[in-house]
Design a protein around this motif. Structure first.
Motif, short mmCIF file in Angstrom:
data_model
loop_
_atom_site.label_atom_id
_atom_site.label_comp_id
_atom_site.label_asym_id
_atom_site.label_seq_id
_atom_site.Cartn_x
_atom_site.Cartn_y
_atom_site.Cartn_z
N GLY A 9 48.73 57.54 19.14
CA GLY A 9 47.62 58.41 18.76
C GLY A 9 47.76 58.88 17.32
O GLY A 9 46.79 58.94 16.58
N ALA A 10 48.98 59.20 16.92
CA ALA A 10 49.23 59.64 15.54
C ALA A 10 49.05 58.48 14.57
O ALA A 10 48.55 58.68 13.46
CB ALA A 10 50.64 60.21 15.43
N ALA A 11 49.45 57.28 14.96
CA ALA A 11 49.34 56.12 14.09
C ALA A 11 47.89 55.83 13.74
O ALA A 11 47.59 55.31 12.66
CB ALA A 11 49.98 54.91 14.75
N LYS A 12 46.97 56.15 14.65
CA LYS A 12 45.55 55.91 14.41
C LYS A 12 44.94 56.99 13.52
O LYS A 12 43.89 56.79 12.93
CB LYS A 12 44.80 55.87 15.73
N ARG A 13 45.59 58.14 13.42
CA ARG A 13 45.03 59.27 12.69
C ARG A 13 45.65 59.49 11.32
O ARG A 13 45.02 60.08 10.43
CB ARG A 13 45.21 60.55 13.50
N PHE A 14 46.89 59.06 11.13
CA PHE A 14 47.61 59.33 9.89
C PHE A 14 48.09 58.04 9.25
O PHE A 14 48.39 57.07 9.94
CB PHE A 14 48.84 60.22 10.16
N LYS A 15 48.18 58.06 7.90
CA LYS A 15 48.71 56.92 7.15
C LYS A 15 49.69 57.45 6.13
O LYS A 15 49.48 58.53 5.54
CB LYS A 15 47.58 56.18 6.41
N LYS A 16 50.76 56.72 5.89
CA LYS A 16 51.71 57.09 4.85
C LYS A 16 51.26 56.52 3.52
O LYS A 16 50.79 55.39 3.45
CB LYS A 16 53.10 56.57 5.19
N THR A 17 51.42 57.29 2.45
CA THR A 17 51.11 56.81 1.11
C THR A 17 52.35 56.09 0.55
O THR A 17 53.42 56.12 1.16
CB THR A 17 50.73 57.96 0.17
N GLY A 18 52.20 55.49 -0.59
CA GLY A 18 53.32 54.78 -1.21
C GLY A 18 54.48 55.69 -1.56
O GLY A 18 55.63 55.26 -1.57
N THR A 19 54.18 56.96 -1.85
CA THR A 19 55.25 57.90 -2.23
C THR A 19 55.82 58.64 -1.03
O THR A 19 56.68 59.50 -1.19
CB THR A 19 54.71 58.94 -3.24
N GLY A 20 55.32 58.32 0.19
CA GLY A 20 55.88 58.93 1.39
C GLY A 20 55.13 60.15 1.90
O GLY A 20 55.54 60.76 2.88
N LYS A 21 54.04 60.52 1.23
CA LYS A 21 53.23 61.62 1.73
C LYS A 21 52.38 61.11 2.89
O LYS A 21 52.28 59.90 3.11
CB LYS A 21 52.33 62.16 0.62
N VAL A 22 51.75 62.03 3.63
CA VAL A 22 50.97 61.64 4.81
C VAL A 22 49.51 62.03 4.60
O VAL A 22 49.20 63.19 4.33
CB VAL A 22 51.52 62.30 6.09
N LYS A 23 48.61 61.03 4.73
CA LYS A 23 47.18 61.25 4.58
C LYS A 23 46.54 61.46 5.93
O LYS A 23 47.01 60.94 6.94
CB LYS A 23 46.52 60.00 3.97
N ARG A 24 45.43 62.21 5.93
CA ARG A 24 44.65 62.42 7.14
C ARG A 24 43.19 62.53 6.78
O ARG A 24 42.85 62.80 5.62
CB ARG A 24 45.09 63.68 7.87
#
Length: 64
Positions: A9-24
């Motif tokens: 469920g989290a994998a479908k909602r969040f993505k990691k950026t190249g620098t390791g931050k988390v997008k939503r």
């Protein structure tokens, strides 16, 4: 140490950026859009970063 399973469920909602931050993505853009201002709808369409308070929890749910 066993591997961590990804929270699907989290994998479908969040993505990691190249620098390791988390997008939503932002909420409140699904229905009843006629009563919301154009500016508000436009801003809701843009992605943002997960707050500092929740980053550790989310990163654990999407380890890879």
């Amino acid at each position: 140490m066993p591997k961590l399973k990804t929270h699907r469920g989290a994998a479908k909602r969040f993505k990691k950026t190249g620098t390791g931050k988390v997008k939503r993505n932002k909420a409140f853009l699904r229905h009843i859009l006629t009563s919301k201002a154009k500016k508000r709808k436009r801003k809701l369409g843009t992605a943002t970063l997960v707050s500092d308070a929740d980053v550790r929890k989310v990163k654990r749910m999407i380890p890879y």
